[in-house]
Design an enzyme around this catalytic site. Structure first.
Site, PDB file in Angstrom:
ATOM      1  N   CYS A  96      50.409  39.743  63.254  1.00  0.00           N
ATOM      2  CA  CYS A  96      51.033  39.525  62.220  1.00  0.00           C
ATOM      3  C   CYS A  96      51.897  38.258  61.771  1.00  0.00           C
ATOM      4  O   CYS A  96      52.933  38.312  62.644  1.00  0.00           O
ATOM      5  CB  CYS A  96      52.183  40.721  61.893  1.00  0.00           C
ATOM      6  N   CYS A 104      49.573  49.166  45.496  1.00  0.00           N
ATOM      7  CA  CYS A 104      50.182  49.534  46.567  1.00  0.00           C
ATOM      8  C   CYS A 104      51.537  48.448  46.941  1.00  0.00           C
ATOM      9  O   CYS A 104      51.274  47.390  46.634  1.00  0.00           O
ATOM     10  CB  CYS A 104      49.303  49.323  47.889  1.00  0.00           C
ATOM     11  N   CYS A 143      46.839  57.272  53.796  1.00  0.00           N
ATOM     12  CA  CYS A 143      46.256  56.100  53.923  1.00  0.00           C
ATOM     13  C   CYS A 143      46.388  55.465  55.635  1.00  0.00           C
ATOM     14  O   CYS A 143      47.477  54.906  55.796  1.00  0.00           O
ATOM     15  CB  CYS A 143      46.518  54.966  52.943  1.00  0.00           C
ATOM     16  N   CYS A 161      51.020  53.601  45.837  1.00  0.00           N
ATOM     17  CA  CYS A 161      51.029  53.631  47.305  1.00  0.00           C
ATOM     18  C   CYS A 161      52.201  52.588  47.806  1.00  0.00           C
ATOM     19  O   CYS A 161      52.388  51.523  47.273  1.00  0.00           O
ATOM     20  CB  CYS A 161      49.712  53.026  47.875  1.00  0.00           C
ATOM     21  N   ARG A 214      38.085  51.824  52.762  1.00  0.00           N
ATOM     22  CA  ARG A 214      38.604  50.373  52.079  1.00  0.00           C
ATOM     23  C   ARG A 214      38.160  49.186  52.895  1.00  0.00           C
ATOM     24  O   ARG A 214      38.393  49.030  54.071  1.00  0.00           O
ATOM     25  CB  ARG A 214      40.082  50.459  51.846  1.00  0.00           C
ATOM     26  N   CYS A 237      60.211  40.284  59.800  1.00  0.00           N
ATOM     27  CA  CYS A 237      60.131  41.652  60.419  1.00  0.00           C
ATOM     28  C   CYS A 237      60.599  41.615  62.098  1.00  0.00           C
ATOM     29  O   CYS A 237      59.876  40.795  62.864  1.00  0.00           O
ATOM     30  CB  CYS A 237      58.638  42.053  60.321  1.00  0.00           C
ATOM     31  N   CYS A 256      54.229  42.892  66.390  1.00  0.00           N
ATOM     32  CA  CYS A 256      52.697  43.003  66.305  1.00  0.00           C
ATOM     33  C   CYS A 256      51.784  41.587  66.243  1.00  0.00           C
ATOM     34  O   CYS A 256      52.211  40.701  65.666  1.00  0.00           O
ATOM     35  CB  CYS A 256      52.217  43.376  64.854  1.00  0.00           C
TER      36      CYS A 256
END
Length: 332
Positions: A64, A101, A193, A133, A265, A57, A61
């Protein structure tokens, strides 16, 4: 079910702050009471999260391990074949999941063959009778509409942290980018979500601010994931301290009180919690977990499905059944 607590979208910072800072046992009692007004306290929705495209990616972040710029041990994996994803979804349903998901480590969705394949995955999982999802990064309104037409039930796009602290964690996009994607998802008729992560180095004020942003949206998110930082070696936050369980309980309880209808969650970080600690989270209003056959949550460790089912049994809890399944089997 007799619902006494009203839904509000006009919370003030002072009100949320007062709830958050209540003495812990009083806070849990209030949250548990609200939870019982709006939900069956014996039910927990079992969700399965599958990484359909891993690593590489371009975002930065700080938490991550899938960011290409960090040197982690995570193996980059191209988009999985559609048949493989459908088989994972089938196994998830057989194991008790009612929501599946699919996550792709993309900055944003692009209108190409990969997105066409994701559309096919959504259709295939939807045909299994699961809530579908996706979390694929930033979306345009037109892309959200395509996903909705394919049968997508929910789109995950976490705020991660407060607007004020956001640029300390991510510099490759803005907090407003997050909000814009959520708005696009909502316009397309897909449920939202959205939650965040604690343990990033943020203050209590940042946590309160994040909850306030969610609770003052025109419509509360259908589900709100509360994540504890999963520390990944090679990322800037790898040496952050473990999140204290009572901090998770306080976040879950506050979210439950101000967003009573939402599914809360209990997400990342469960691998470092024992059964008793997770039980407190359920008591405080959490009514969903992520589990799976691979014993991972994207790229970090997570309890396995058999372990989770035993925990639910021990606590007298049961997997939530989708409404459609209830009406057909007359027994989420």
């Amino acid at each position: 079910m007799n619902k006494k607590t009203e839904l509000r979208n006009d919370w003030t910072k002072e009100e949320v702050e007062a709830i958050y800072h209540l003495p812990l046992m009083e806070l849990i009692y209030k949250a548990a009471s609200v939870h019982r007004e709006w939900h069956d306290p014996s039910e927990v929705q079992i969700c399965t999260l599958l990484s359909i495209k891993t690593g590489g990616c371009p975002e930065d972040c700080s938490y991550c391990g899938q960011a290409a710029r960090y040197h982690t041990n995570i193996k980059v994996q191209a988009l999985l074949p559609t048949e493989t994803v459908i088989e994972h979804a089938r196994k998830a349903k057989e194991s008790g999941s009612s929501r599946f998901c699919m996550a792709a480590a993309w900055r944003e969705v692009r209108d190409n063959r990969d997105f066409d394949r994701v559309i096919d995955m959504v259709k295939g999982v939807n045909e299994l009778g699961l809530e579908v999802c996706c979390t694929l990064g930033m979306l345009t309104e037109e892309q959200a509409e395509r996903l909705q037409e394919a049968g997508l039930h929910a789109y995950n796009h976490n705020l991660d942290t407060s607007e004020q602290y956001y640029e300390e964690i991510i510099s490759t996009r803005t907090f407003d980018n997050r909000i814009n994607t959520i708005n696009n998802v909502r316009k397309a008729g897909i449920t939202v979500c959205s939650g965040g992560i604690i343990g990033l180095g943020e203050t209590h004020r940042d946590r309160i601010s994040m909850i306030l942003t969610l609770a003052t949206m025109p419509k509360h998110p259908d589900s709100v994931p509360v994540n504890a930082l999963a520390r990944v070696a090679g990322t800037p936050l790898e040496n952050n301290p473990k999140v204290d369980t009572w901090e998770m309980v306080r976040m879950i309880a506050t979210a439950r009180i101000v967003m009573p209808a939402s599914v809360i969650r209990l997400s990342a970080g469960r691998i470092e919690m024992d059964e008793t600690e997770q039980a407190w989270c359920f008591m405080a209003g959490a009514n969903s977990i992520f589990t799976g056959e691979r014993e991972t949550l994207l790229v970090t460790p997570n309890p396995g499905v058999s372990e989770d089912m035993q925990m639910l049994t021990n606590l007298g809890l049961k997997p939530m059944i989708k409404e459609s399944a209830k009406t057909t089997c007359t027994t989420h």
